[in-house]
Every structure is written in C-alpha cells, then in structure tokens.
Design a protein around this motif. Structure first.
Motif, PDB file in Angstrom:
ATOM      1  N   GLY A  92      66.165  55.674  48.691  1.00 15.61           N
ATOM      2  CA  GLY A  92      65.666  55.918  47.350  1.00 15.61           C
ATOM      3  C   GLY A  92      65.817  54.759  46.394  1.00 15.61           C
ATOM      4  N   ALA A  93      66.465  53.661  46.835  1.00 17.82           N
ATOM      5  CA  ALA A  93      66.773  52.586  45.888  1.00 17.82           C
ATOM      6  C   ALA A  93      66.764  51.190  46.496  1.00 17.82           C
ATOM      7  CB  ALA A  93      68.145  52.840  45.258  1.00 17.82           C
ATOM      8  N   GLU A  94      66.569  51.082  47.791  1.00 16.84           N
ATOM      9  CA  GLU A  94      66.643  49.773  48.453  1.00 16.84           C
ATOM     10  C   GLU A  94      65.262  49.359  48.939  1.00 16.84           C
ATOM     11  OE1 GLU A  94      69.567  49.981  51.521  1.00 16.84           O
ATOM     12  OE2 GLU A  94      71.186  50.584  50.155  1.00 16.84           O
ATOM     13  N   CYS A  95      64.937  48.083  48.712  1.00 13.64           N
ATOM     14  CA  CYS A  95      63.626  47.542  49.065  1.00 13.64           C
ATOM     15  C   CYS A  95      63.803  46.396  50.046  1.00 13.64           C
ATOM     16  CB  CYS A  95      62.907  47.062  47.802  1.00 13.64           C
ATOM     17  SG  CYS A  95      61.337  46.215  48.124  1.00 13.64           S
ATOM     18  N   TYR A  96      63.039  46.435  51.132  1.00 13.47           N
ATOM     19  CA  TYR A  96      63.095  45.395  52.159  1.00 13.47           C
ATOM     20  C   TYR A  96      61.685  44.844  52.389  1.00 13.47           C
ATOM     21  CZ  TYR A  96      67.645  47.494  53.095  1.00 13.47           C
ATOM     22  OH  TYR A  96      68.919  47.971  52.970  1.00 13.47           O
ATOM     23  N   CYS A  97      61.619  43.557  52.682  1.00 12.11           N
ATOM     24  CA  CYS A  97      60.336  42.907  52.893  1.00 12.11           C
ATOM     25  C   CYS A  97      60.309  42.224  54.259  1.00 12.11           C
ATOM     26  CB  CYS A  97      60.078  41.859  51.806  1.00 12.11           C
ATOM     27  SG  CYS A  97      60.259  42.459  50.114  1.00 12.11           S
ATOM     28  N   PRO A 142      58.443  47.657  61.776  1.00  8.78           N
ATOM     29  CA  PRO A 142      59.540  48.141  62.624  1.00  8.78           C
ATOM     30  C   PRO A 142      58.984  48.757  63.910  1.00  8.78           C
ATOM     31  CG  PRO A 142      59.859  48.818  60.349  1.00  8.78           C
ATOM     32  CD  PRO A 142      58.478  48.247  60.428  1.00  8.78           C
ATOM     33  N   ALA A 143      59.733  48.602  64.989  1.00 10.49           N
ATOM     34  CA  ALA A 143      59.239  49.046  66.295  1.00 10.49           C
ATOM     35  C   ALA A 143      59.331  50.553  66.468  1.00 10.49           C
ATOM     36  CB  ALA A 143      60.015  48.339  67.404  1.00 10.49           C
ATOM     37  N   ALA A 144      60.409  51.161  65.965  1.00  5.53           N
ATOM     38  CA  ALA A 144      60.665  52.580  66.223  1.00  5.53           C
ATOM     39  C   ALA A 144      60.190  53.435  65.052  1.00  5.53           C
ATOM     40  CB  ALA A 144      62.150  52.806  66.484  1.00  5.53           C
ATOM     41  N   ALA A 145      59.212  54.280  65.330  1.00  2.45           N
ATOM     42  CA  ALA A 145      58.728  55.210  64.298  1.00  2.45           C
ATOM     43  C   ALA A 145      59.631  56.433  64.238  1.00  2.45           C
ATOM     44  CB  ALA A 145      57.302  55.622  64.611  1.00  2.45           C
ATOM     45  N   ALA A 146      59.662  57.061  63.078  1.00  2.00           N
ATOM     46  CA  ALA A 146      60.470  58.268  62.872  1.00  2.00           C
ATOM     47  C   ALA A 146      59.560  59.402  62.415  1.00  2.00           C
ATOM     48  CB  ALA A 146      61.559  58.007  61.842  1.00  2.00           C
ATOM     49  N   LYS A 147      60.088  60.610  62.412  1.00  2.00           N
ATOM     50  CA  LYS A 147      59.310  61.755  61.957  1.00  2.00           C
ATOM     51  C   LYS A 147      59.021  61.626  60.462  1.00  2.00           C
ATOM     52  CE  LYS A 147      61.391  64.875  65.357  1.00  2.00           C
ATOM     53  NZ  LYS A 147      62.190  66.119  65.550  1.00  2.00           N
ATOM     54  N   PRO A 148      57.821  61.972  60.024  1.00  2.00           N
ATOM     55  CA  PRO A 148      57.470  61.840  58.594  1.00  2.00           C
ATOM     56  C   PRO A 148      58.444  62.571  57.672  1.00  2.00           C
ATOM     57  CG  PRO A 148      55.525  62.321  59.904  1.00  2.00           C
ATOM     58  CD  PRO A 148      56.691  62.471  60.826  1.00  2.00           C
ATOM     59  N   GLU A 149      58.940  63.734  58.110  1.00  2.00           N
ATOM     60  CA  GLU A 149      59.834  64.504  57.232  1.00  2.00           C
ATOM     61  C   GLU A 149      61.210  63.872  57.087  1.00  2.00           C
ATOM     62  OE1 GLU A 149      59.692  66.560  61.335  1.00  2.00           O
ATOM     63  OE2 GLU A 149      58.299  65.612  59.914  1.00  2.00           O
ATOM     64  N   GLU A 150      61.538  62.865  57.905  1.00  2.00           N
ATOM     65  CA  GLU A 150      62.846  62.209  57.791  1.00  2.00           C
ATOM     66  C   GLU A 150      62.891  61.219  56.630  1.00  2.00           C
ATOM     67  OE1 GLU A 150      63.816  60.575  61.582  1.00  2.00           O
ATOM     68  OE2 GLU A 150      64.034  62.529  62.564  1.00  2.00           O
ATOM     69  N   CYS A 151      61.746  60.804  56.134  1.00  2.00           N
ATOM     70  CA  CYS A 151      61.694  60.021  54.898  1.00  2.00           C
ATOM     71  C   CYS A 151      61.589  61.031  53.755  1.00  2.00           C
ATOM     72  CB  CYS A 151      60.498  59.071  54.906  1.00  2.00           C
ATOM     73  SG  CYS A 151      60.677  57.660  56.016  1.00  2.00           S
ATOM     74  N   ASN A 152      62.722  61.424  53.217  1.00  2.00           N
ATOM     75  CA  ASN A 152      62.752  62.580  52.309  1.00  2.00           C
ATOM     76  C   ASN A 152      63.580  62.359  51.051  1.00  2.00           C
ATOM     77  OD1 ASN A 152      65.274  62.488  53.454  1.00  2.00           O
ATOM     78  ND2 ASN A 152      65.037  64.375  54.651  1.00  2.00           N
ATOM     79  N   ILE A 153      63.886  61.108  50.731  1.00  2.00           N
ATOM     80  CA  ILE A 153      64.671  60.838  49.516  1.00  2.00           C
ATOM     81  C   ILE A 153      63.736  60.365  48.404  1.00  2.00           C
ATOM     82  CG2 ILE A 153      66.502  59.442  48.480  1.00  2.00           C
ATOM     83  CD1 ILE A 153      67.904  59.373  51.118  1.00  2.00           C
ATOM     84  N   GLU A 193      61.193  57.211  40.082  1.00  2.00           N
ATOM     85  CA  GLU A 193      59.848  57.790  40.092  1.00  2.00           C
ATOM     86  C   GLU A 193      59.890  59.169  40.750  1.00  2.00           C
ATOM     87  OE1 GLU A 193      55.423  56.021  40.941  1.00  2.00           O
ATOM     88  OE2 GLU A 193      57.021  55.475  42.324  1.00  2.00           O
ATOM     89  N   LYS A 194      59.883  60.201  39.965  1.00  2.00           N
ATOM     90  CA  LYS A 194      59.925  61.551  40.502  1.00  2.00           C
ATOM     91  C   LYS A 194      58.635  61.870  41.265  1.00  2.00           C
ATOM     92  CE  LYS A 194      63.045  63.538  37.063  1.00  2.00           C
ATOM     93  NZ  LYS A 194      63.230  64.601  36.040  1.00  2.00           N
ATOM     94  N   GLY A 195      58.789  62.547  42.383  1.00  2.00           N
ATOM     95  CA  GLY A 195      57.633  62.935  43.177  1.00  2.00           C
ATOM     96  C   GLY A 195      57.226  61.914  44.210  1.00  2.00           C
ATOM     97  N   CYS A 220      60.995  57.386  48.729  1.00  2.00           N
ATOM     98  CA  CYS A 220      61.473  56.027  49.029  1.00  2.00           C
ATOM     99  C   CYS A 220      62.409  56.072  50.226  1.00  2.00           C
ATOM    100  CB  CYS A 220      62.185  55.427  47.817  1.00  2.00           C
ATOM    101  SG  CYS A 220      61.071  54.952  46.473  1.00  2.00           S
ATOM    102  N   GLY A 221      61.859  56.405  51.390  1.00  2.00           N
ATOM    103  CA  GLY A 221      62.627  56.385  52.621  1.00  2.00           C
ATOM    104  C   GLY A 221      63.591  57.542  52.745  1.00  2.00           C
TER     105      GLY A 221
END
Length: 575
Positions: free
Chosen positions: A189-194, A199-210, A215-217, A220-221
């Motif tokens: 929710g607060a860290e930005c990487y460039c 990234p090689a390993a995809a995760a489930k969409p619902e795991e990015c939930n913070i 910015e409400k709504g 951010c990962g």
C-alpha cells in the motif's frame, strides 16, 4: 404535622442542590477569569523576564520549534519575547563558554518544539500537491497483474520509493516513467518499485488486496505481492523532464569491455541515445567514447574520483572518431544505483548506544542518508518526523532507545540527554550556512526556500540572535559531557565523501565493501537536498550579526583545540 415536615425536607433538598450548582458555576467562572488574567499578565511581562529564569518561547519560534513527545504531557505557556529579553547585562561576559552553557539551558524550550511547523504548516501544502497530481494523471499505465514480491531477490530492481501516507498508483507510475523504467510495481500500500523486466511468478489477483495509503478505492499490491503496471506510454511524455547529469571527462580504463557490462556502437551517437540505452539496461552510468556507448556502475577500476580537463573530451563530445582515445565522457542516467539501497533494522540490540548529533540545519538528514546506505542499517531519531518517515527513513517510527538502529539523530545538548549515549558522531557545519538552512526549513520545509519577505522581516534578526548562541553551546556541551566523540565537519564530508564516510562507518564498528561506498557516492544527494542554490539579491547577515557569529566561531574553535581536536575549517571565519 408529618406533611409539613415532609415539605420542609423536600424544600431543603432542592435548596442544597441549587446551592451546589451555583457554587460549582461560580468556581468555574472564577477559574476561567483567573486563567485569562494570568495569560495577559504573562504576555505583558515577557519583556522583563529575569535572566536567571527559563527563557520564554517566542510564538514565531514555537511555530517552527521542536516538539518532544514527552513535552505534550505538560505543555507550558507560549509567550512573546522581545529582542531585549535575549540580551545579557554584562557585555564583556558574553560569548564565553560559561555564558553559552547557561544560555543553552534557556533554549531548551525552543528545541523541544522544533518539528511543530513540519507537522502543521506543511501538511496542507503537501495535501494540495497530492490532490493536483490525482486529477492530472490518474492510472495512465496498463495494469499487468498481481505478482509475487521477494524483498531479497527483487525482479523490479530499479528505483525504490516510499510514501507511507500518500502513495498512489499515479505517483508510482510517474516516478518510474521519469526515471526511464518500463514497469512500476506497488506493494504494502505504500512502496513503489521500478524496473524493466516483469516479475516471473504471477500471483492470484485477489492477493493484491491492500488499499493505497493515499488513494481510497485503489489497490497498491499486498503482503509480498506487487501490483504491476506498464508505463511505456508515459515514458515519452516524461522524457522531456528527465535528468541526464554530466559527470565529467575521465581517463578511460584500459579495457572498457571488461569494465562495463553493456555496450553499443552507433554512428552519430548522441548523449540521449546512450543514456536511453543504458537506462533500459538499468545502469546508472552512460559512458561515451566517440561512437561507442558503455553502461555500468562506478567501480574500483572506474571510481570517478579524478576528472580531467574537459577539452580532452571535446572531440568525443562532438561525436567525432575518438574511438580508442584515452578519455571518455560520463553521464548519470535517471536510473538509481541500487547496490546500496537495501536497509534493515539491527537483528540484535546494539551494545553501544551512538548518537548522530548536530545543530539543526547542519546536514543531519543527509548524514543519515549516507550512513544508512553505507551500512545497510536504519538510523533512528530522538524525535518523530513524519515527512522523513514517509520517504523511507523507517527508523523514525522506531523508539529511539530500542537500540535496533545503527545510530540516533538528536539536536539535544543537555547534560542528561548527552550522557545517555555511549558515543556520538558530532556533525558541525558553518554557522552561517546552518542558520540559513534551518531558517529555510522552518518556513519552507526540507526542500524549499524562505521568501525574501521572510528574510527581511523582524523574525530573521530574532532567529539569528537566538539560534547563533545555540549553535555554539551545542558543540561546547557535547565536548564537555560526551563520552566518546568523532568530530565530522560537514564541509569536509562534502568535499571528501569516501574517506570521511569510512571514518564514520569504522566508528560505528561496521565493515562495508568498496563497491557499496562507491554506490553511496553515486547516490550521494538523496531525496532531501534542495535543488540548486536560490540566489538572494541581498546579504541576509548584517555586520552586527557577523560580529556576533564570528565571536561564537572563535569560542568553538578554541574549545575544539583545547580537547585536542582539529579546529574549525578556515572558511568559517571571517565572513
């Protein structure tokens, strides 16, 4: 008879309640009146404050003063102070060590309110800027999906940004685009990487939930998860404002191919071509020799410490056939050198409690940036500065006595506060520069400048009169009560970064590699350096101010030499 007695008893009870209520109201009204009269008396009597009593706090100082968390439990009155209240009756006794020591205790109230302006006045400005950013460019990048995030083996290895209060998707996208990266990723929710590789390993969409902190709504990962966006379409717009910094002309190493990991040969090579090529490869240096472009990092073989005359590179600058020449042009790309950006808390509590002490405006935040990147450990703080914490100084929120940080920032100089530390790095800066830097911070934050109106107001002379003595007393008291000191002059650190930083790291009992120190040198400015020097069309220091400051400088210089330390740099006096 019984009825009459009952009525009398009922009447007395009502009367008792009424009397109690009137008594309480009378006492409250009297208390309020007493408090109001006391406030008026204190304000009217502030000019005549006896010299043996604690110095009242100027209202203009309290707006930019230190707030110690403990002082919130017992707030005192804030009074207006006239310049006359800051003067001592015996002129010949002023500016000596004894006078400065007693003066130091008078200024303690000022120090404990030093961050007040940071937490109040600056917040509306930062929020306003944030709102403007949201409306101008909202979610312009293409969402690529949710991916796993390993902090030790990051795929997005480029620049790293933190904003623990106001991070948004747009902020991260624009920051990465401005630094020539293809992808931006957000986590926690607060860290930005460039970076330039997904990234090689995809995760489930619902795991990015913070939810994003700013910015409400928006998402951010998540925990060890990245929300990744492609920012290719933003790079063209950001290219105009992208910074490519000329580092100088240097002697080329014997074998450029072995020294630099990536290279390109291009007819009619330009600086923009080479910088763009190296940025895509995620290298912070673009090196040009004729039609040859090389990308890499500062290393032992190419440390960027001894530049040569720029005329020797003029042929290369004009993209002539200088291939095989002895010199090359070096440029800093927008890409961040990430070899030294990883930081953490100490795994075990430190046995030695070390302070990083300085007068405000002496470069303490910059020194913390250097120490953190050189050692790989967070630094702590005696205070809590939300702006620093939000930008990645995570030790700000850790309790200053936790001993989980490599050293602790402090501006305190009382006997009790000094003796709590086992050792200290005492950072000293030219008082003229320190006073101006602190005045800028007070009125415009870490990165801004005070206006000409501020400099020409009556607050500037009051500020110099109060803070100049603090600059001197701060050094004197640490020399008197400090148990083990390393004296570092800001000017020496700026001029000879690597040798001085080595001294500081050794004092902290940490071993670092040469490569890491070169990375620190490549990232030397950090995020809290004012861009350029705003030139004023007038001299802010009057002759009276100069005479006052110069006497303090001589007093401190004598005290340092008396303790077998080197004296102050010559550039401190005269002015």
């Amino acid at each position: 008879m019984a009825k009459a007695f009952f009525r009398l008893q009922k009447f007395l009870r009502r009367t008792q309640f009424l009397l109690f209520f009137l008594t309480a109201a009378y006492l409250m009204a009297g208390s309020l009146l007493l408090l109001q009269r006391t406030r008026l008396v204190l304000q009217q009597g502030s000019r005549g404050t006896p010299s043996n009593q604690p110095l009242p706090v100027p209202e203009e100082m309290s707006r930019g003063g230190i707030i110690d968390p403990r002082s919130l439990q017992s707030p005192g009155p804030r009074l207006l102070v006239h310049m006359d209240a800051l003067q001592e009756p015996a002129l010949e006794q002023r500016h000596g060590p004894h006078w400065l020591t007693s003066r130091n205790s008078e200024l303690r109230q000022l120090r404990r309110r030093w961050f007040h302006r940071l937490t109040s006045d600056q917040e509306p400005l930062q929020i306003a800027g944030f709102k403007a950013m949201r409306h101008t460019a909202e979610h312009k990048g293409t969402y690529m999906g949710c991916f796993t995030h390993d902090s030790r083996e990051r795929t997005l290895k480029g620049a790293v940004f933190y904003d623990l209060r106001k991070m948004t998707v747009t902020h991260c996208q624009e920051a990465c685009a401005e630094r020539a990266y293809s992808y931006s990723g957000l986590a926690y929710g607060a860290e930005c990487y460039c970076g330039n590789t997904l990234p090689a390993a995809a995760a489930k969409p619902e795991e990015c939930n913070i939810e994003c902190k700013g910015e409400k709504g928006s998402v951010c990962g998540g925990v060890n998860r990245l929300s990744v966006y492609s920012v290719e379409e933003l790079r063209a717009a950001a290219r105009r404002g992208r910074n490519v910094i000329y580092r100088g002309c240097f002697r080329a190493p014997e074998n450029l191919t072995d020294t630099f990991p990536a290279s390109l040969i291009q007819p009619n090579l330009t600086v923009e071509m080479c910088s763009e090529f190296c940025s895509k490869k995620e290298f912070p240096l673009a090196v040009i020799r004729g039609q040859e472009c090389y990308c890499g990092f500062p290393t032992r073989r190419f440390p960027l410490r001894e530049g040569t005359d720029g005329l020797r590179c003029s042929a290369t600058r004009n993209a002539s056939s200088a291939a095989g020449g002895e010199h090359c042009l070096v440029y800093q790309t927008p890409v961040q050198d990430t070899r030294c950006t990883d930081r953490k808390f100490l795994t075990t509590k430190s046995k030695v409690f070390v302070a990083l002490s300085s007068f405000p405006g002496a470069g303490n935040t910059w020194a913390r940036h250097l120490i953190e990147h050189a050692t790989g450990y967070y630094t702590g703080s005696y205070y809590f500065d939300g702006a620093l914490y939000n930008k990645g100084f995570k030790g700000e929120k850790d309790h200053w006595r936790s001993r989980r940080t490599i050293c602790v920032k402090t501006h305190e100089s009382g006997k009790t506060e000094i003796e709590m530390f086992d050792s200290a790095i005492l950072l000293i800066r030219n008082p003229y520069k320190s006073l101006m830097a602190e005045f800028n911070r007070k009125y415009a934050g870490h990165l801004g400048y005070a206006t000409d109106r501020n400099w020409k107001s009556k607050e500037w002379p009051d500020f110099v009169n109060s803070y100049a003595s603090w600059w001197a007393s701060h050094v004197l008291e640490w020399l008197k009560y400090g148990k083990r000191l390393l004296i570092v002059h800001y000017e020496d650190l700026k001029q000879s970064l690597i040798p001085k930083l080595k001294e500081m790291v050794e004092f902290l009992n940490v071993t670092v590699t040469e490569e890491r120190l070169l990375c620190v040198e490549n990232n030397r400015d950090g995020n809290f350096k004012r861009s350029g020097a705003k030139q004023k069309n007038f001299e802010p220091f009057t002759q009276e101010m100069k005479d006052l400051i110069n006497r303090y400088i001589l007093t401190v210089d004598e005290a340092l030499r008396g303790r077998n330390f080197s004296g102050l740099p010559r550039e401190y006096v005269p002015r």
